[in-house]
Design an enzyme around this catalytic site. Sequence first.
Site, PDB file in Angstrom:
ATOM      1  N   TYR A 127       0.988  -1.137  -0.087  1.00 45.05           N
ATOM      2  CA  TYR A 127      -0.082   0.029  -0.103  1.00 45.05           C
ATOM      3  C   TYR A 127       0.837   1.214   0.005  1.00 45.05           C
ATOM      4  O   TYR A 127       2.106   1.209   0.679  1.00 45.05           O
ATOM      5  CB  TYR A 127      -0.991   0.085   1.298  1.00 45.05           C
ATOM      6  CG  TYR A 127      -2.035  -0.972   1.478  1.00 45.05           C
ATOM      7  CD1 TYR A 127      -3.243  -0.719   0.591  1.00 45.05           C
ATOM      8  CD2 TYR A 127      -1.866  -2.041   1.882  1.00 45.05           C
ATOM      9  CE1 TYR A 127      -4.351  -1.513   0.511  1.00 45.05           C
ATOM     10  CE2 TYR A 127      -2.884  -3.276   1.847  1.00 45.05           C
ATOM     11  CZ  TYR A 127      -4.129  -2.805   1.217  1.00 45.05           C
ATOM     12  OH  TYR A 127      -5.040  -3.853   1.178  1.00 45.05           O
ATOM     13  N   TYR A 175       0.154  -9.978   0.021  1.00 48.64           N
ATOM     14  CA  TYR A 175       0.884  -9.758   0.935  1.00 48.64           C
ATOM     15  C   TYR A 175       1.091 -10.208   2.512  1.00 48.64           C
ATOM     16  O   TYR A 175      -0.020 -10.837   2.778  1.00 48.64           O
ATOM     17  CB  TYR A 175       0.884  -8.096   1.237  1.00 48.64           C
ATOM     18  CG  TYR A 175      -0.412  -7.570   1.825  1.00 48.64           C
ATOM     19  CD1 TYR A 175      -0.945  -7.787   3.306  1.00 48.64           C
ATOM     20  CD2 TYR A 175      -1.439  -7.242   0.885  1.00 48.64           C
ATOM     21  CE1 TYR A 175      -1.870  -7.145   3.742  1.00 48.64           C
ATOM     22  CE2 TYR A 175      -2.750  -6.726   1.390  1.00 48.64           C
ATOM     23  CZ  TYR A 175      -2.989  -6.681   2.642  1.00 48.64           C
ATOM     24  OH  TYR A 175      -4.222  -6.290   3.371  1.00 48.64           O
ATOM     25  N   ARG A 191      -2.330 -12.443   3.182  1.00 49.97           N
ATOM     26  CA  ARG A 191      -3.535 -12.183   2.610  1.00 49.97           C
ATOM     27  C   ARG A 191      -3.668 -12.363   1.057  1.00 49.97           C
ATOM     28  O   ARG A 191      -2.994 -12.007   0.339  1.00 49.97           O
ATOM     29  CB  ARG A 191      -3.958 -10.655   2.861  1.00 49.97           C
ATOM     30  CG  ARG A 191      -3.952 -10.124   4.215  1.00 49.97           C
ATOM     31  CD  ARG A 191      -5.299  -9.987   5.075  1.00 49.97           C
ATOM     32  NE  ARG A 191      -6.579 -10.739   4.400  1.00 49.97           N
ATOM     33  CZ  ARG A 191      -7.450  -9.987   4.062  1.00 49.97           C
ATOM     34  NH1 ARG A 191      -7.595  -8.646   4.051  1.00 49.97           N
ATOM     35  NH2 ARG A 191      -8.550 -10.631   3.507  1.00 49.97           N
ATOM     36  N   HIS A 228      -6.885  -8.666  -3.079  1.00 49.61           N
ATOM     37  CA  HIS A 228      -8.238  -8.076  -2.829  1.00 49.61           C
ATOM     38  C   HIS A 228      -8.086  -6.485  -2.872  1.00 49.61           C
ATOM     39  O   HIS A 228      -7.206  -5.942  -2.972  1.00 49.61           O
ATOM     40  CB  HIS A 228      -8.775  -8.419  -1.063  1.00 49.61           C
ATOM     41  CG  HIS A 228      -7.742  -7.863  -0.252  1.00 49.61           C
ATOM     42  ND1 HIS A 228      -6.630  -8.605   0.193  1.00 49.61           N
ATOM     43  CD2 HIS A 228      -7.945  -6.752   0.516  1.00 49.61           C
ATOM     44  CE1 HIS A 228      -6.094  -7.514   1.198  1.00 49.61           C
ATOM     45  NE2 HIS A 228      -6.915  -6.536   1.320  1.00 49.61           N
ATOM     46  N   HIS A 260     -10.318  -3.257  -1.591  1.00 54.51           N
ATOM     47  CA  HIS A 260     -11.453  -2.660  -0.522  1.00 54.51           C
ATOM     48  C   HIS A 260     -12.547  -1.709  -1.448  1.00 54.51           C
ATOM     49  O   HIS A 260     -12.077  -1.127  -2.131  1.00 54.51           O
ATOM     50  CB  HIS A 260     -10.564  -1.750   0.584  1.00 54.51           C
ATOM     51  CG  HIS A 260      -9.625  -2.536   1.402  1.00 54.51           C
ATOM     52  ND1 HIS A 260     -10.022  -3.220   2.612  1.00 54.51           N
ATOM     53  CD2 HIS A 260      -8.370  -2.828   1.047  1.00 54.51           C
ATOM     54  CE1 HIS A 260      -8.999  -3.756   3.066  1.00 54.51           C
ATOM     55  NE2 HIS A 260      -8.048  -3.622   2.220  1.00 54.51           N
TER      56      HIS A 260
END
Length: 222
Positions: free
Chosen positions: A91, A130, A140, A143, A145
């Site tokens: 991120y 990640y 994870r 995906h 959000h």
Amino acid sequence: MTGSQPPYLHPPYVATRTRSPRQPLVPLPPTPSEWTGPALAPPDAADLTRQLPGEPLGQRIVVAGRVVDEDGRPVPRALVEVWQANAAGRYRHDADQFDAPLDPSFLGAGRTLTDADGRYRFITVRPGAYPWRNHPNAWRPAHIHFSLFGPAFAARLVTQMYFEGDPLLAYDPIFNSIPDERARAALVAAFDWEGTEHFRALGYRFDIVLGGRDAPEWERES
């Protein structure tokens, strides 16, 4: 639908052990400030690959779908916001210290309004998986959000969209905190041949039902 919503306490998802409520929830009656909302201007941030100079790295994808209510009626002018990791699984945020490269051409956030038929559409790159510190060797799944605002401040849904065929789904305690298999499947985007753009991007379809038995799951943590 029984089993369609994850419990507040799901021990395999370690954060819920300290964040879940220990006492019964206290319902509060809604006030006019919660059931009214602003008139939103159409945002121009639906193409996440064109927000910064240069071309983001990774597989370009189109994510599109409809936002409808429990009776299948379109929800027009709903604000749909997305945020995600880049193709390397990182991120663009100071708190993310994963040892993966940042992409100088990718912010990882976008927003748009649904049209009169409840349709939305984003162009982005497929996010990478990640690691996280929930348990040993925890990763994870890829995906995106989603946050949706309806006609009122209280009408907000925050959830995640996953990708079909991802082997990490079987090991993810957040995804698997939802007891019902059909409800979990509602969070997985399907490959969309019709939405695929020639020589540019693969298409994925993710429809969202606000309310009722087909509603997506509420996310416990962003």
